[in-house]
Motif scaffolding. Sequence first.
Motif, PDB file in Angstrom:
ATOM      1  N   MET A 191     -12.646  -4.540  -9.772  1.00  0.00           N
ATOM      2  CA  MET A 191     -12.889  -4.171  -8.282  1.00  0.00           C
ATOM      3  C   MET A 191     -11.571  -3.444  -7.771  1.00  0.00           C
ATOM      4  O   MET A 191     -11.531  -2.404  -7.148  1.00  0.00           O
ATOM      5  CB  MET A 191     -13.125  -5.175  -7.477  1.00  0.00           C
ATOM      6  N   ILE A 192     -10.490  -4.169  -8.141  1.00  0.00           N
ATOM      7  CA  ILE A 192      -9.128  -3.653  -7.804  1.00  0.00           C
ATOM      8  C   ILE A 192      -8.880  -2.209  -8.489  1.00  0.00           C
ATOM      9  O   ILE A 192      -8.498  -1.160  -7.758  1.00  0.00           O
ATOM     10  CB  ILE A 192      -7.875  -4.691  -8.001  1.00  0.00           C
ATOM     11  N   ALA A 193      -9.059  -2.080  -9.776  1.00  0.00           N
ATOM     12  CA  ALA A 193      -8.808  -1.224 -10.416  1.00  0.00           C
ATOM     13  C   ALA A 193      -9.549   0.329 -10.411  1.00  0.00           C
ATOM     14  O   ALA A 193      -8.923   1.304 -10.214  1.00  0.00           O
ATOM     15  CB  ALA A 193      -8.960  -1.360 -12.144  1.00  0.00           C
ATOM     16  N   ARG A 194     -10.803  -0.002  -9.842  1.00  0.00           N
ATOM     17  CA  ARG A 194     -11.572   1.055  -9.310  1.00  0.00           C
ATOM     18  C   ARG A 194     -11.013   1.841  -8.279  1.00  0.00           C
ATOM     19  O   ARG A 194     -11.344   2.949  -8.061  1.00  0.00           O
ATOM     20  CB  ARG A 194     -13.020   0.569  -9.057  1.00  0.00           C
ATOM     21  N   GLY A 195      -9.960   1.309  -7.438  1.00  0.00           N
ATOM     22  CA  GLY A 195      -9.385   2.201  -6.439  1.00  0.00           C
ATOM     23  C   GLY A 195      -8.224   3.023  -6.811  1.00  0.00           C
ATOM     24  O   GLY A 195      -8.038   3.926  -6.143  1.00  0.00           O
ATOM     25  N   ALA A 196      -7.714   2.678  -8.085  1.00  0.00           N
ATOM     26  CA  ALA A 196      -6.395   3.524  -8.578  1.00  0.00           C
ATOM     27  C   ALA A 196      -6.566   4.787  -8.613  1.00  0.00           C
ATOM     28  O   ALA A 196      -5.839   5.645  -8.047  1.00  0.00           O
ATOM     29  CB  ALA A 196      -6.084   2.873 -10.073  1.00  0.00           C
ATOM     30  N   LEU A 197      -7.939   5.535  -9.141  1.00  0.00           N
ATOM     31  CA  LEU A 197      -7.872   6.608  -9.546  1.00  0.00           C
ATOM     32  C   LEU A 197      -8.054   7.477  -7.961  1.00  0.00           C
ATOM     33  O   LEU A 197      -7.513   8.413  -7.827  1.00  0.00           O
ATOM     34  CB  LEU A 197      -9.047   7.028 -10.389  1.00  0.00           C
ATOM     35  N   ALA A 198      -8.903   6.903  -7.089  1.00  0.00           N
ATOM     36  CA  ALA A 198      -9.196   7.661  -5.904  1.00  0.00           C
ATOM     37  C   ALA A 198      -7.962   7.632  -5.076  1.00  0.00           C
ATOM     38  O   ALA A 198      -7.759   8.557  -4.524  1.00  0.00           O
ATOM     39  CB  ALA A 198     -10.307   7.040  -5.271  1.00  0.00           C
ATOM     40  N   VAL A 199      -7.291   6.444  -5.225  1.00  0.00           N
ATOM     41  CA  VAL A 199      -6.024   6.407  -4.336  1.00  0.00           C
ATOM     42  C   VAL A 199      -5.070   7.126  -4.680  1.00  0.00           C
ATOM     43  O   VAL A 199      -4.284   7.942  -3.804  1.00  0.00           O
ATOM     44  CB  VAL A 199      -5.528   4.926  -4.157  1.00  0.00           C
ATOM     45  N   GLY A 200      -5.038   7.256  -5.976  1.00  0.00           N
ATOM     46  CA  GLY A 200      -3.593   8.103  -6.549  1.00  0.00           C
ATOM     47  C   GLY A 200      -3.993   9.765  -6.261  1.00  0.00           C
ATOM     48  O   GLY A 200      -3.531  10.592  -6.233  1.00  0.00           O
ATOM     49  N   LEU A 201      -5.473  10.055  -6.418  1.00  0.00           N
ATOM     50  CA  LEU A 201      -5.819  11.374  -6.386  1.00  0.00           C
ATOM     51  C   LEU A 201      -5.627  11.760  -4.862  1.00  0.00           C
ATOM     52  O   LEU A 201      -5.290  13.076  -4.679  1.00  0.00           O
ATOM     53  CB  LEU A 201      -7.137  11.851  -6.661  1.00  0.00           C
ATOM     54  N   MET A 202      -5.661  11.018  -3.927  1.00  0.00           N
ATOM     55  CA  MET A 202      -5.799  11.121  -2.482  1.00  0.00           C
ATOM     56  C   MET A 202      -4.451  11.315  -2.090  1.00  0.00           C
ATOM     57  O   MET A 202      -3.801  12.292  -1.303  1.00  0.00           O
ATOM     58  CB  MET A 202      -6.776  10.367  -1.589  1.00  0.00           C
ATOM     59  N   ALA A 203      -3.499  10.519  -2.784  1.00  0.00           N
ATOM     60  CA  ALA A 203      -2.187  10.493  -2.468  1.00  0.00           C
ATOM     61  C   ALA A 203      -1.323  11.915  -2.926  1.00  0.00           C
ATOM     62  O   ALA A 203      -0.742  12.547  -2.305  1.00  0.00           O
ATOM     63  CB  ALA A 203      -1.474   9.320  -3.091  1.00  0.00           C
ATOM     64  N   ILE A 204      -2.052  12.426  -4.097  1.00  0.00           N
ATOM     65  CA  ILE A 204      -1.689  13.759  -4.626  1.00  0.00           C
ATOM     66  C   ILE A 204      -1.852  14.985  -3.538  1.00  0.00           C
ATOM     67  O   ILE A 204      -1.379  15.748  -3.113  1.00  0.00           O
ATOM     68  CB  ILE A 204      -2.319  13.875  -5.884  1.00  0.00           C
ATOM     69  N   GLY A 205      -3.177  14.720  -3.124  1.00  0.00           N
ATOM     70  CA  GLY A 205      -3.769  15.844  -1.961  1.00  0.00           C
ATOM     71  C   GLY A 205      -2.993  15.874  -0.899  1.00  0.00           C
ATOM     72  O   GLY A 205      -2.577  16.891  -0.416  1.00  0.00           O
ATOM     73  N   ALA A 206      -2.576  14.567  -0.402  1.00  0.00           N
ATOM     74  CA  ALA A 206      -1.781  14.563   0.733  1.00  0.00           C
ATOM     75  C   ALA A 206      -0.304  15.352   0.583  1.00  0.00           C
ATOM     76  O   ALA A 206       0.327  15.663   1.598  1.00  0.00           O
ATOM     77  CB  ALA A 206      -1.634  13.059   1.308  1.00  0.00           C
ATOM     78  N   GLY A 207       0.311  15.071  -0.428  1.00  0.00           N
ATOM     79  CA  GLY A 207       1.501  15.819  -0.823  1.00  0.00           C
ATOM     80  C   GLY A 207       1.444  17.150  -1.225  1.00  0.00           C
ATOM     81  O   GLY A 207       2.451  17.832  -1.411  1.00  0.00           O
TER      82      GLY A 207
END
Length: 301
Positions: A191-207
């Motif tokens: 459950m925790i790991a499933r957030g890793a990809l989406a959060v990382g990609l959104m952080a990329i987009g924000a930058g």
Amino acid sequence: MSLAFSVLPLIFVIAAGYGLGKSGLIPRENWGGIEALSFRALIPAMLVLAIAQTDLSVARYGGFAVVLLGVLACLGGLALVVWRLTGMSRASAGSVFQLSVRWNAFVALAAADVFLADGIAVLAIAIALLIPTINVACIVVLAALGPAQAGPGQIARTVSRNPLVIACAIGLALNLSGVTLPESVASALDMIARGALAVGLMAIGAGISLRRLATLDARVGVSVLLRPVIGPVLFAGLGTLWGLPAMQLFAGVLVFAAPAASNGYIIAKQMGADAELYADVMTWQVVLSMLCLPIWAALLL
């Protein structure tokens, strides 16, 4: 076409992060906490679970492992040579190194599911072998190139305290000990790991800055070519010389034709590398990978 659609969600999530950052719905000062959460909790959970549950009996994949590590070393070496020849900053060099060796296993797994009957099993070997190797190599290089220009002792301390390296060590220890994670623990990690990809990609987009993205300087050009172009060519050539079977040959090409992993952006931010360069190049790599992967499938399968 199905492969292109498997990559499109990555682009959409990056775009969502860009929209959240530019709109101010998530204020700029809050992204640091989001990035820290990913670096210290989400990504480590993913690594522990992936490595602990991967079959590490690699007797059938000795040649595959050797060629994987050989090409990885070549790409990392090329990135450092480019740094020396071009005179780019140490911060940029750290990101270029990461962009050359990190790979987005989710994209590669999606491609394997489309093209190879047993491709996911082969890629699991690559994941177990490369995740610890890449993370240790990246932490060492980023620590050495970082603002403090750390010495060997400082590098060793940085590596030993890094959440990703600790997660890899825990996963390997669980795997080699034969201990099976209780279902409730494995489910919680999942459950925790499933957030890793989406959060990382959104952080990329924000930058991402569209103005920077439209400027293709030498750093961007070299970084884009190293991962989706030069890496697959090297693996295909060396793998053919080694006599790897077609499935292993294409699986290895997927490793190096996939774009760089999103977690590299978080790590660049945490360790003083050029995170903006990482975000821009990875976006270009996603687009180029979507074009290159079907071509490699047509050539090798």
